[in-house]
Design an enzyme around this catalytic site. Sequence first.
Site, PDB file in Angstrom:
ATOM      1  N   CYS A 110      23.203  49.062  63.927  1.00 10.92           N
ATOM      2  CA  CYS A 110      21.908  48.627  64.463  1.00 10.92           C
ATOM      3  C   CYS A 110      21.991  47.264  65.151  1.00 10.92           C
ATOM      4  O   CYS A 110      22.642  47.140  66.174  1.00 10.92           O
ATOM      5  CB  CYS A 110      20.841  48.666  63.376  1.00 10.92           C
ATOM      6  N   HIS A 132      20.131  53.874  61.528  1.00 10.28           N
ATOM      7  CA  HIS A 132      20.323  53.463  60.137  1.00 10.28           C
ATOM      8  C   HIS A 132      20.618  54.677  59.259  1.00 10.28           C
ATOM      9  O   HIS A 132      19.804  55.045  58.404  1.00 10.28           O
ATOM     10  CB  HIS A 132      19.078  52.750  59.616  1.00 10.28           C
ATOM     11  N   GLU A 147      22.297  54.827  56.775  1.00 15.53           N
ATOM     12  CA  GLU A 147      22.405  54.398  55.371  1.00 15.53           C
ATOM     13  C   GLU A 147      21.062  54.309  54.671  1.00 15.53           C
ATOM     14  O   GLU A 147      21.008  54.161  53.437  1.00 15.53           O
ATOM     15  CB  GLU A 147      23.114  53.034  55.302  1.00 15.53           C
TER      16      GLU A 147
END
Length: 309
Positions: free
Chosen positions: A142, A235, A237
Amino acid sequence: MPIRVPDELPAVNFLREENVFVMTTSRASGQEIRPLKVLILNLMPKKIETENQFLRLLSNSPLQVDIQLLRIDSRESRNTPAEHLNNFYCNFEDIQEQNFDGLIVTGAPLGLVEFNDVAYWPQIKQVLEWSKDHVTSTLFVCWAVQAALNILYGIPKQTRTDKLSGVYEHHILHPHALLTRGFDDSFLAPHSRYADFPAALIRDYTDLEILAETEEGDAYLFASKDKRIAFVTGHPEYDAQTLAQEYFRDVEAGLGPEVPYNYFPHNDPQNTPRASWRSHGNLLFTNWLNYYVYQITPYDLRHMNPTLD
């Protein structure tokens, strides 16, 4: 890869409750293999939450991964206890003479801040320059993607007028690329950013290969041909609740945010969101560890070959 972390790290119990395989240092010492050394430069304010998210994705392969957490901002944290930082994080000076198999640079909530106004901008530049000679492969996530494109390729900051927030569909462009091996033809991943990454910009100003992009033509996943650097603009994660937490935070702050796209069931923030990107995130990080790190890195890190010739 079972991640190898200090016995006392809070993530140990957190991830075990999710049925994630975590190997503590005391247990790992009995296995006579060299673990991969992965350094995580954690730029997020809520560091413990971010640790949990990334360690979850690094935990699903058969080799050990020795995690070292790095911080470069010496200011007092408002979101992470000082004791935690002192116990589990190192400073750059502590590791600058070491070599690592992998480096992950996380995102940061700095989308509307000019690079030169970032308090630790000189330190980020220092780490990226150091990584050229001391790390086999680096993964940027990001905001770190935007920072790296500026530092490594001189690309100016590109900012959207509105924040991109939600779960978006992507499609792969190179199905035989190692980093996308096993990906579905189309897949979902979260985004939460002001940074803009038009695919045309990446193609025109870098020699990076775009491996996956959004339906709107934004670059999502791209990498260098020598596998030294990889970039993911979303993202993968994130937890199921992370976008919701960001949305309600901005509502309480009076910012009038848009409801995250394709996230809440029936587009209603009162409904509980479900993660639809976990398998993608796990496969992405497993592929990076295997094909960009493990298959390339030397057994003896003292003999690092920065050019990967």
